[in-house]
Design an enzyme around this catalytic site. Structure first.
Site, PDB file in Angstrom:
ATOM      1  N   GLU A 181      -3.131  -4.790   2.160  1.00  0.00           N
ATOM      2  CA  GLU A 181      -1.908  -5.113   2.694  1.00  0.00           C
ATOM      3  C   GLU A 181      -0.884  -5.434   1.669  1.00  0.00           C
ATOM      4  O   GLU A 181      -0.145  -6.424   1.842  1.00  0.00           O
ATOM      5  CB  GLU A 181      -2.180  -6.367   3.689  1.00  0.00           C
ATOM      6  CG  GLU A 181      -2.928  -6.116   4.802  1.00  0.00           C
ATOM      7  CD  GLU A 181      -3.156  -7.179   6.067  1.00  0.00           C
ATOM      8  OE1 GLU A 181      -2.647  -8.321   5.692  1.00  0.00           O
ATOM      9  OE2 GLU A 181      -3.621  -7.028   6.984  1.00  0.00           O
ATOM     10  N   GLU A 224      -8.008  -2.902  10.561  1.00  0.00           N
ATOM     11  CA  GLU A 224      -8.166  -3.999  11.137  1.00  0.00           C
ATOM     12  C   GLU A 224      -7.490  -4.153  12.638  1.00  0.00           C
ATOM     13  O   GLU A 224      -6.444  -4.109  12.850  1.00  0.00           O
ATOM     14  CB  GLU A 224      -7.537  -4.917  10.491  1.00  0.00           C
ATOM     15  CG  GLU A 224      -8.218  -5.348   9.237  1.00  0.00           C
ATOM     16  CD  GLU A 224      -7.664  -6.544   8.119  1.00  0.00           C
ATOM     17  OE1 GLU A 224      -6.859  -7.475   8.780  1.00  0.00           O
ATOM     18  OE2 GLU A 224      -8.166  -6.752   7.251  1.00  0.00           O
TER      19      GLU A 224
END
Ligand code: NAG
Ligand code: NAG
Length: 843
Positions: free
Chosen positions: A184, A253
């Site tokens: 991320e 995710e």
């Protein structure tokens, strides 16, 4: 090559296999449609299971449950801080045995996505970075900084080298098909500008240079450079597209729920919405979905980050913290996975053709070019069902749902229609008593021993503790002359202090004067309260507590912890007095920690007081110990800490984590299955402790004489601590007539159309148990959920008798949802359902 059995054979025998005249080498590549394994595009369903969040003896069972749910891949981060506790000293033992974990996945024929990071976020202490890394001279995390890049490369090489030496990459015949570098990074990169871009490009190049033979992924970074695949994380990812047309659409995710923080509410995500989100992603062309988490597990010891992330990392995942299946989440996703796999060939063969079927209704159609066609019919309206016309047939779509038609004709699954068994979990007292309680007071009168040191002014906490303990004492004193006017008045002086986090207990002359806490999103707080001061020297002892180091935020590694001041005393004759700049004594950790009081070897190194003293002893900063035998059976165990305040617990020397019974503060309302989900949407447990139960892994117990040691900061009643078994209280079925059931769908069968309309429910007890009582049964229009069903206006009078006759005494029983069982139709032309709650008991 089309059937699964053949392809899984290929996976494990593929290094150099002769297929006709062709030599096939194990390989993982990708194209615009999918990850390609040994020449085959695959729709891959994956689930995150983090190996340190359970125990090695739980791994096999968790992986088998994941496989049984239809997953192809197990995803895990690699946790740098547990593997390299000090520079160059590695630990891969016990819960940290990464090779054993990967091999256990391999043993059951699943793949692995190894997300090395080594920044992992994950609500894990310091985002997975070892705390020593912060003190490497000149370091700056996750940017174009040489000391950081050197350390990151060394650890990444270490992990890749370890995996290669065990032949674990798919290119070597192993299970690892993907690896992740960084995590991320997009948002941080944008803030850092050029340095961020340079670092990202370096990280990608470094990773690719390690030559693993499998693709690398960067999640949530839209600029991930070739050949690294950028992937999406979120509650929904159907608006995501990869940054190059030749990369597959991956969702690393898919958040199955959310984490909890002490003092916050419990978050749940309805499975209907999760299934809808996954189906949206797949119909749009997504070919890789990883549930984060599939099993969340437990933040044992001091591994929770945040700060304030709870010891439970349950995450409302399909497998609960304790390793039990969570229904209907698990079962409904399993059905979804079967439905998606029926469409796999068509999904990877073509881009979807999208047609509008109404204002918020669409058909996504894919075909394999061999006459096979699969369709996803979606209704995005969150309040209204829709009746749509598709290929000259009518279909009813509930609000906020997608129907899956693997042959473009028959609906085998609808995301909003949960037909799977549900269950009610209960925490039952165990037969095991905690006995021979004794107590020992953490001695705070003599803190200034040889390990204490003094300094002028206030010091940053982690710089002093290096996170070797949550606790740091800040101690100073103040002299009060006999002429101070407050001594003769009503008004006590007040002490005010500012802390950067995360909690403090204030002691004046050894007496607790008060406590104060920050929160996860705002770690700064102020303590302000009256204090009892006497003539002469008064000792001010402040216990500052770290509750897990932050795991995200730009340069979170530079965020401070501890009492950084000012610390002021007001109400003296001189007015306000600043204590910040005077001499302070520092002491790291508790005496009980230094003596390792939680361990069976060291527990008797202090003089404990007998149980009789305990009832009166509600002193703060108290240690307690007791013994217990392992409860019979194999149900997962938990400690009920509801009678306690805040502290830590050890079982046979293993830390089960921090506990805190702070009540959940939030906004608990109705949780709707429809409409866009965000973490604040479905909150539970307001006014109850956020976490009352703490997982005790069975494998940490011996048959008798298990040692429990509790350190309580505030005071509580240890005699009320009890050991609880987590069991399934009852199983329920709740399904409408004419409910599509993917389990009944067989592509080869000519009679599948008929079968599809015979909706069935399946009640199943755990192995070794059978249905002993039918607590509720109604065919008609019952309402409510498992554990709280109620009769509706329409009810077949013989429902209970019929179900009891069919199911009692059986381990499992399958029921058709139709009139056939109940004689006459109790209410013609009304859509009926069958709701059953059954109690399972040991035979
Ligand atoms: C949902 O459907 C209802 C009834 O047809 C309609 O009034 C409403 O505007 C729709 N909502 C959306 C967001 O399309
Ligand atoms: C950390 O402590 C050392 C002394 O041990 C000191 O020199 C240094 O300035 C401190 N750093 C911070 C950020 O407080």
């Amino acid at each position: 090559m089309e059937t699964n059995s053949v392809s899984s054979l290929v996976i494990f025998l593929c290094i150099f296999m002769i297929m006709g005249s062709q030599v096939i080498k194990c390989s993982v590549t990708y194209d615009k449609k999918a990850i390609v394994i040994n020449g085959q595009r695959r729709i891959l369903l994956s689930g995150s299971i983090h190996y340190p969040r359970s125990t090695p003896d739980m791994w096999e069972n968790l992986i088998l449950k994941a496989k049984n749910a239809g997953l192809d891949v197990i995803d895990t981060y690699v946790f740098w801080n547990v593997h390299e506790p000090s520079p160059g000293n590695y630990n891969f033992d016990g819960r940290y045995d990464l090779v054993r974990f990967v091999k256990t996945v391999q043993k059951h024929g699943l793949y692995v996505h190894l997300r090395i990071g080594p920044y992992v976020c994950a609500e894990w202490n310091f985002g997975g970075f070892p705390v020593w890394l912060k003190y490497v001279p000149g370091i700056s995390f996750r940017t174009d900084n040489d000391p950081f890049k050197t350390a990151m490369q060394q650890f990444t090489q270490k992990i890749v080298g370890l995996m290669k030496s065990e032949n674990l990459f798919e290119s070597q015949g192993g299970p690892i098909i993907l690896s992740q570098i960084e995590n991320e990074y997009g948002a941080q990169r944008k803030k850092l500008g050029e340095a961020g871009d340079a670092y990202m490009n370096w990280a990608a190049k470094m990773a690719v240079g390690l030559d693993t033979g499998v693709p690398w992924v960067m999640c949530k970074d839209d600029d991930a450079p070739d050949p690294v695949i950028n992937a999406c994380n979120g509650f929904y990812c159907d608006s995501f597209s990869p940054n190059k047309p030749y990369k597959p659409t991956m969702w690393t995710e898919a958040w199955s729920g959310w984490f909890n923080e002490f003092g916050g509410t419990i978050h749940e995500r309805p499975v209907q919405d999760l299934a809808f989100a996954v189906a949206r992603f797949v119909q749009k062309g997504g070919s890789y979905i990883n549930y984060y988490m599939f099993h969340g597990g437990t933040n044992f010891g001091r591994t929770a980050g945040g700060p304030f992330v709870t010891t439970s990392y349950d995450y409302d995942a399909p497998i609960d913290e304790y390793g039990l299946i969570r229904e209907p989440k698990y079962g409904h996703l399993k059905e979804l996975h079967k439905a998606i796999k029926l469409c796999e060939h068509a999904l990877v063969s073509s881009d979807p053709t999208v047609t509008s079927l109404g204002d918020s209704q669409e058909a996504h159609v894919v075909s394999s070019g061999e006459g096979n066609c699969a369709a996803f019919l979606s209704n995005f309206n969150s309040t209204s069902a829709a009746r749509v016309l598709f290929n000259n047939r009518h279909y009813n779509l509930p609000p906020w749902s997608i129907s899956i038609l693997p042959d473009c004709k028959n609906v085998v699954f609808n995301t909003a229609k949960v037909g799977t068994q549900t269950s009610q979990i209960q925490m039952l007292p165990s037969n095991s008593q905690l006995r021979s309680w004794e107590t020992y007071g953490e001695d705070i009168t003599s803190l200034e021993d040889s390990t204490a040191f003094t300094a002028t002014g206030l010091l940053e906490q982690i710089n002093v503790t290096r996170d070797s303990s949550d606790y740091l004492w800040y101690i100073t004193s103040i002299d009060i002359g006999s002429s101070e006017s407050f001594l003769r008045g009503e008004q006590k002086p007040t002490l005010t202090m500012n802390s950067r986090g995360h909690a403090i207990h204030v002691f004046i002359n050894g007496q607790l004067a008060g406590s104060a806490y920050g929160t996860r999103t705002n770690t700064r707080f102020t303590f302000n309260g009256p204090v009892n001061l006497q003539v002469g020297t008064n000792k001010i002892s402040l216990l500052s507590i770290a509750m897990g180091l932050p795991n995200n935020g730009v340069h979170f590694e530079s965020w401070n912890v501890g009492i950084l001041g000012p610390v002021e005393l007001d109400g003296l004759d001189q007015g306000k007095r600043d204590l910040s700049t005077q001499t302070w004594t520092y002491k790291v950790g508790l005496k009980g920690e230094t003596t390792n009081l939680g361990s069976p070897d060291k527990v008797n190194s202090v003089d404990w007081l007998q149980a009789s003293a305990i009832t009166e002893n509600r002193q703060p900063l108290s240690w307690y110990k007791a013994y217990f035998d392992a409860p019979s059976g194999d149900e997962p165990l938990a400690l009920d800490m509801g009678s306690m305040g805040k502290g830590q617990v050890w079982i046979n020397g293993q830390s089960i984590g921090r506990y805190w019974t702070a009540n959940a503060n939030g906004n608990c309302g109705v949780c709707h299955d429809t409409g866009t989900y965000r973490a604040p949407k479905c909150q539970l447990g307001c006014g109850q402790p956020t976490q009352r139960w703490y997982h005790v892994p069975r494998s940490w117990l011996q048959p008798t004489q298990n040692l429990i040691v509790v350190f309580e900061e505030l005071g509580g009643d240890v005699l009320k601590i009890s050991l609880i078994k987590r069991t399934t209280a009852s199983v329920c079925a709740n399904a409408f007539e004419h409910h599509p059931m993917v389990a009944n769908y067989q592509i080869e069968s000519t009679s599948y159309e008929k079968m599809l309309h015979e909706a069935r429910v399946h009640l199943q007890c755990a192995p070794g148990q059978s249905i002993s009582t039918i607590k509720f049964a109604s065919f008609g229009t019952p309402s409510g959920t498992c554990g709280s069903f109620r009769l509706g206006n329409c009810h077949a009078q013989n429902s209970h008798a019929v179900i009891e006759k069919m199911c009692r005494g059986k381990q499992s029983c399958k029921l058709e949802v139709s009139n056939n069982y109940f004689g006459s139709d109790p209410c013609p032309r009304v859509l009926k359902k069958l709701s059953v709650e059954a109690i399972c008991s040991r035979q």
